[in-house]
Design a protein around this motif. Structure first.
Motif, PDB file in Angstrom:
ATOM      1  N   LEU A  61       0.826  -1.210   0.000  1.00 35.42           N
ATOM      2  CA  LEU A  61       0.000   0.000   0.000  1.00 35.42           C
ATOM      3  C   LEU A  61       0.858   1.258   0.000  1.00 35.42           C
ATOM      4  O   LEU A  61       0.519   2.257  -0.648  1.00 35.42           O
ATOM      5  N   ALA A  62       1.980   1.208   0.726  1.00 39.45           N
ATOM      6  CA  ALA A  62       2.873   2.371   0.797  1.00 39.45           C
ATOM      7  C   ALA A  62       3.385   2.743  -0.595  1.00 39.45           C
ATOM      8  O   ALA A  62       3.357   3.912  -0.995  1.00 39.45           O
ATOM      9  N   PHE A  63       3.835   1.754  -1.361  1.00 39.79           N
ATOM     10  CA  PHE A  63       4.351   2.048  -2.698  1.00 39.79           C
ATOM     11  C   PHE A  63       3.234   2.468  -3.645  1.00 39.79           C
ATOM     12  O   PHE A  63       3.454   3.276  -4.549  1.00 39.79           O
ATOM     13  N   THR A  64       2.049   1.929  -3.442  1.00 33.46           N
ATOM     14  CA  THR A  64       0.912   2.351  -4.270  1.00 33.46           C
ATOM     15  C   THR A  64       0.580   3.817  -4.010  1.00 33.46           C
ATOM     16  O   THR A  64       0.352   4.600  -4.950  1.00 33.46           O
ATOM     17  N   LEU A  65       0.572   4.225  -2.734  1.00 29.27           N
ATOM     18  CA  LEU A  65       0.316   5.627  -2.388  1.00 29.27           C
ATOM     19  C   LEU A  65       1.406   6.539  -2.935  1.00 29.27           C
ATOM     20  O   LEU A  65       1.125   7.642  -3.426  1.00 29.27           O
ATOM     21  N   LEU A  66       2.661   6.083  -2.862  1.00 24.56           N
ATOM     22  CA  LEU A  66       3.770   6.901  -3.376  1.00 24.56           C
ATOM     23  C   LEU A  66       3.676   7.061  -4.893  1.00 24.56           C
ATOM     24  O   LEU A  66       4.007   8.116  -5.437  1.00 24.56           O
ATOM     25  N   ALA A  67       3.219   6.011  -5.561  1.00 28.06           N
ATOM     26  CA  ALA A  67       3.096   6.087  -7.026  1.00 28.06           C
ATOM     27  C   ALA A  67       2.019   7.069  -7.454  1.00 28.06           C
ATOM     28  O   ALA A  67       2.103   7.673  -8.530  1.00 28.06           O
ATOM     29  N   TYR A  68       1.007   7.262  -6.596  1.00 33.27           N
ATOM     30  CA  TYR A  68      -0.123   8.140  -6.944  1.00 33.27           C
ATOM     31  C   TYR A  68      -0.287   9.269  -5.931  1.00 33.27           C
ATOM     32  O   TYR A  68      -1.401   9.689  -5.639  1.00 33.27           O
ATOM     33  N   ASN A  69       0.841   9.780  -5.398  1.00 31.76           N
ATOM     34  CA  ASN A  69       0.744  10.806  -4.348  1.00 31.76           C
ATOM     35  C   ASN A  69       0.268  12.152  -4.889  1.00 31.76           C
ATOM     36  O   ASN A  69      -0.258  12.974  -4.143  1.00 31.76           O
ATOM     37  N   ASP A  70       0.480  12.415  -6.183  1.00 27.47           N
ATOM     38  CA  ASP A  70      -0.014  13.644  -6.834  1.00 27.47           C
ATOM     39  C   ASP A  70       0.388  14.912  -6.086  1.00 27.47           C
ATOM     40  O   ASP A  70      -0.395  15.844  -5.915  1.00 27.47           O
ATOM     41  N   GLY A  71       1.625  14.908  -5.577  1.00 25.75           N
ATOM     42  CA  GLY A  71       2.144  16.096  -4.922  1.00 25.75           C
ATOM     43  C   GLY A  71       1.601  16.350  -3.528  1.00 25.75           C
ATOM     44  O   GLY A  71       1.777  17.439  -2.977  1.00 25.75           O
ATOM     45  N   ASN A  72       0.937  15.355  -2.931  1.00 24.03           N
ATOM     46  CA  ASN A  72       0.363  15.512  -1.593  1.00 24.03           C
ATOM     47  C   ASN A  72       1.384  15.061  -0.548  1.00 24.03           C
ATOM     48  O   ASN A  72       1.662  13.872  -0.394  1.00 24.03           O
ATOM     49  N   GLN A  73       1.941  16.017   0.217  1.00 25.69           N
ATOM     50  CA  GLN A  73       2.994  15.711   1.180  1.00 25.69           C
ATOM     51  C   GLN A  73       2.502  14.794   2.299  1.00 25.69           C
ATOM     52  O   GLN A  73       3.227  13.887   2.734  1.00 25.69           O
ATOM     53  N   TRP A  74       1.289  14.991   2.778  1.00 27.78           N
ATOM     54  CA  TRP A  74       0.776  14.170   3.865  1.00 27.78           C
ATOM     55  C   TRP A  74       0.547  12.730   3.417  1.00 27.78           C
ATOM     56  O   TRP A  74       0.701  11.787   4.208  1.00 27.78           O
ATOM     57  N   LEU A  75       0.207  12.562   2.151  1.00 27.00           N
ATOM     58  CA  LEU A  75       0.057  11.209   1.617  1.00 27.00           C
ATOM     59  C   LEU A  75       1.407  10.491   1.593  1.00 27.00           C
ATOM     60  O   LEU A  75       1.494   9.296   1.916  1.00 27.00           O
ATOM     61  N   VAL A  76       2.451  11.233   1.240  1.00 32.16           N
ATOM     62  CA  VAL A  76       3.804  10.671   1.243  1.00 32.16           C
ATOM     63  C   VAL A  76       4.227  10.285   2.654  1.00 32.16           C
ATOM     64  O   VAL A  76       4.769   9.190   2.886  1.00 32.16           O
ATOM     65  N   VAL A  77       3.966  11.165   3.621  1.00 30.55           N
ATOM     66  CA  VAL A  77       4.330  10.877   5.016  1.00 30.55           C
ATOM     67  C   VAL A  77       3.606   9.622   5.505  1.00 30.55           C
ATOM     68  O   VAL A  77       4.204   8.727   6.121  1.00 30.55           O
ATOM     69  N   THR A  78       2.312   9.530   5.205  1.00 29.89           N
ATOM     70  CA  THR A  78       1.528   8.353   5.598  1.00 29.89           C
ATOM     71  C   THR A  78       2.096   7.084   4.970  1.00 29.89           C
ATOM     72  O   THR A  78       2.236   6.043   5.638  1.00 29.89           O
ATOM     73  N   ALA A  79       2.450   7.168   3.694  1.00 31.42           N
ATOM     74  CA  ALA A  79       2.992   6.008   2.986  1.00 31.42           C
ATOM     75  C   ALA A  79       4.319   5.564   3.598  1.00 31.42           C
ATOM     76  O   ALA A  79       4.554   4.359   3.789  1.00 31.42           O
ATOM     77  N   VAL A  80       5.185   6.515   3.927  1.00 28.29           N
ATOM     78  CA  VAL A  80       6.497   6.167   4.475  1.00 28.29           C
ATOM     79  C   VAL A  80       6.363   5.557   5.873  1.00 28.29           C
ATOM     80  O   VAL A  80       7.093   4.626   6.231  1.00 28.29           O
ATOM     81  N   ILE A  81       5.414   6.052   6.670  1.00 31.36           N
ATOM     82  CA  ILE A  81       5.161   5.453   7.996  1.00 31.36           C
ATOM     83  C   ILE A  81       4.689   4.005   7.824  1.00 31.36           C
ATOM     84  O   ILE A  81       5.161   3.086   8.524  1.00 31.36           O
ATOM     85  N   MET A  82       3.774   3.783   6.885  1.00 31.20           N
ATOM     86  CA  MET A  82       3.297   2.421   6.626  1.00 31.20           C
ATOM     87  C   MET A  82       4.442   1.525   6.167  1.00 31.20           C
ATOM     88  O   MET A  82       4.570   0.371   6.609  1.00 31.20           O
ATOM     89  N   PHE A  83       5.287   2.069   5.288  1.00 31.34           N
ATOM     90  CA  PHE A  83       6.402   1.274   4.776  1.00 31.34           C
ATOM     91  C   PHE A  83       7.321   0.843   5.909  1.00 31.34           C
ATOM     92  O   PHE A  83       7.656  -0.341   6.034  1.00 31.34           O
ATOM     93  N   PHE A  84       7.750   1.796   6.735  1.00 31.41           N
ATOM     94  CA  PHE A  84       8.716   1.452   7.780  1.00 31.41           C
ATOM     95  C   PHE A  84       8.107   0.602   8.895  1.00 31.41           C
ATOM     96  O   PHE A  84       8.817  -0.181   9.526  1.00 31.41           O
ATOM     97  N   THR A  85       6.814   0.717   9.125  1.00 29.40           N
ATOM     98  CA  THR A  85       6.171  -0.166  10.099  1.00 29.40           C
ATOM     99  C   THR A  85       6.264  -1.611   9.625  1.00 29.40           C
ATOM    100  O   THR A  85       6.661  -2.507  10.384  1.00 29.40           O
ATOM    101  N   GLY A  86       5.912  -1.829   8.360  1.00 29.28           N
ATOM    102  CA  GLY A  86       6.022  -3.173   7.801  1.00 29.28           C
ATOM    103  C   GLY A  86       7.461  -3.642   7.708  1.00 29.28           C
ATOM    104  O   GLY A  86       7.783  -4.784   8.064  1.00 29.28           O
ATOM    105  N   PHE A  87       8.351  -2.759   7.244  1.00 22.88           N
ATOM    106  CA  PHE A  87       9.756  -3.120   7.081  1.00 22.88           C
ATOM    107  C   PHE A  87      10.375  -3.506   8.424  1.00 22.88           C
ATOM    108  O   PHE A  87      11.069  -4.528   8.525  1.00 22.88           O
ATOM    109  N   ASN A  88      10.155  -2.697   9.453  1.00 20.76           N
ATOM    110  CA  ASN A  88      10.748  -2.974  10.765  1.00 20.76           C
ATOM    111  C   ASN A  88      10.306  -4.335  11.305  1.00 20.76           C
ATOM    112  O   ASN A  88      11.113  -5.094  11.856  1.00 20.76           O
ATOM    113  N   TYR A  89       9.010  -4.637  11.160  1.00 22.90           N
ATOM    114  CA  TYR A  89       8.504  -5.901  11.693  1.00 22.90           C
ATOM    115  C   TYR A  89       9.115  -7.090  10.944  1.00 22.90           C
ATOM    116  O   TYR A  89       9.562  -8.069  11.568  1.00 22.90           O
TER     117      TYR A  89
END
Length: 448
Positions: A283-311
């Protein structure tokens, strides 16, 4: 832990922090800072970020085996020397091409297996898990610290400063290995270092290949992320030295997510949490691919990515340890590490090629597609019990190996046993009901 074990654990943990920081510090800065080089291209940036993974993957198992023949410290010192040389080549580079050469040289210092073997040599079996835990915590800490301080160092001294500091870190590790870590008799354990004869069996293991592919995709995705994310942040008018202001809260939020997932696991490794973590990353990479310049969407995606990555980064090695046959953990972990580092190389190359010929959004899309395929691979992963590994010394004769294995396998709490009379060791996989005293008594019976 006694004083020697504590000193060895802390020293090896410090060596890991200094060395891994050197590898990781460049990741969040190179994509932006490399624009100053005359031969700048997205492909070369990808190679510069992930190039170290190619030589790490190729040399991880041979360097581990070599430490059995030459000794741990000589191999570790050789690896640190090569790593330092690569760092200084990258620091002096006046083109991205030369920097790629330096990064590939850095990867040739593949000493992870030898360091873990040295940690085994200097610790008692009863304290080994604690020593490994200290080193594991240090590896995780080095990644977070590197992501935060890398942009600040690059702002002050540029990429030259980042690589020069990395080389100095490696040189500082050498006296620590030589004099601070005790010199003891080597423990040639197949549960620590790889064995060539076990490779074919483990490559085609129905469960282990899924974990090897998984860690390859995991590190492909994080390398791909760091090829593209710094450029995305620059488009939000965030200067390189201010990137840490985004990374700090993102990493803090993802660590909180990790704690929640660990709490849900309750000391086990449920299959549904592994799948959930992979879904977060998809989901994180999907959001990043379609972020459309939305900074908060990028932040949300990166948090999701690192939560999954860390686990998953914390869980996969434990899964490999639980699944690998008794006496084969060293080979299984060597293969796992090779796939892990090859994933970093693959991520850098694919991100560079796709963004060069298509767009940054397309590169994020590659990550999303890879994650979906990865979910299909993970769907076949079975849930396993978390088992402990025990290595017992023995003087049993070769002609009684099988008889001893059968007797040990009948003991309460013993899941698997394998005897190697030539090494003088018995490898066991055990659960919480294992009785160490009864196992020792059984061994003594066969040694008469």
């Amino acid at each position: 832990m006694n004083a020697i074990e504590l000193r060895a654990a802390l020293t090896l943990a410090l060596v890991y922090v200094l060395r891994m920081m050197g590898l990781f510090m460049v990741m969040p800065v190179l994509a932006v800072a490399a624009m100053d080089y005359p031969d700048y291209s997205a492909v070369l940036v990808g190679l510069a970020i992930g190039g170290y993974g190619l030589t790490q993957a190729a040399l991880q198992i041979p360097m581990g085996m070599l430490s059995d023949r030459w000794g741990r410290k000589p191999v570790i010192l050789l690896g640190l020397s090569i790593f330092a040389l690569g760092s200084f080549v990258a620091a002096a580079a006046d083109s991205l091409t030369i920097m790629v050469v330096g990064r590939i040289l850095q990867g040739a210092g593949a000493i992870a297996g030898a360091i873990m073997a040295l940690a085994t040599d200097v610790s008692r079996e009863s304290q080994r898990a604690k020593v490994m835990a200290v080193i594991g915590i240090a590896i995780g800490f080095s990644f977070y610290l590197a992501v935060l301080v890398g942009p600040l160092i690059a702002k002050q001294w540029g990429l030259t400063g980042v690589f020069a500091l990395t080389g100095l870190f490696a040189l500082c590790c050498m006296p620590l290995i030589q004099w601070a870590v005790p010199t003891v008799v080597m423990f040639n354990s197949a549960d620590v270092l790889p064995r060539a004869g076990q490779l074919q069996q483990l490559i085609f293991s129905s469960q282990l290949w899924r974990l090897n592919i998984s860690v390859m995709v995991l590190h492909m995705m994080i390398t791909l992320l760091f090829v593209q994310l710094p450029l995305t942040l620059v488009h939000f008018d965030m200067t390189l030295e201010s990137h840490w202001q985004l990374y700090l809260p993102v990493l803090a939020a993802s660590i909180l997510g990790l704690i929640v997932m660990m709490g849900m696991a309750r000391g086990r490794m449920p299959r549904y949490l592994v799948l959930l973590a992979a879904v977060f990353m998809a989901l994180a990479f999907t959001l990043l691919a379609y972020n459309d310049g939305n900074q908060w969407l990028v932040v949300t995606a990166v948090i999701m990515f690192f939560t999954g990555f860390n686990y998953l980064e914390a869980s996969f090695p434990a899964l490999v340890s639980s699944i690998a046959p008794a006496g084969s953990k060293g080979t299984a972990m060597g293969l796992y590490a090779s796939f892990q580092f090859f994933g970093a190389f693959l991520g850098g190359v694919s991100a560079g090629l796709v963004s060069d010929y298509f767009s940054a959004a397309a590169a994020y899309g590659v990550g999303a597609v890879a994650a979906v395929i990865w979910l299909w691979v993970l769907a076949g992963l079975r849930e396993v019990s978390r088992l402990k590994r025990v290595a017992l010394h023995t003087t049993v004769a070769i002609n009684r190996e099988v008889e001893l294995e059968v007797a040990l396998a009948q003991l309460t709490g013993v899941e698997e046993s394998q005897t190697n009379a030539l090494e003088g060791v018995v490898y066991l996989k055990v659960n919480r009901d294992f009785d160490h005293i009864k196992a020792t008594e059984t061994l003594r019976h066969f040694e008469h």
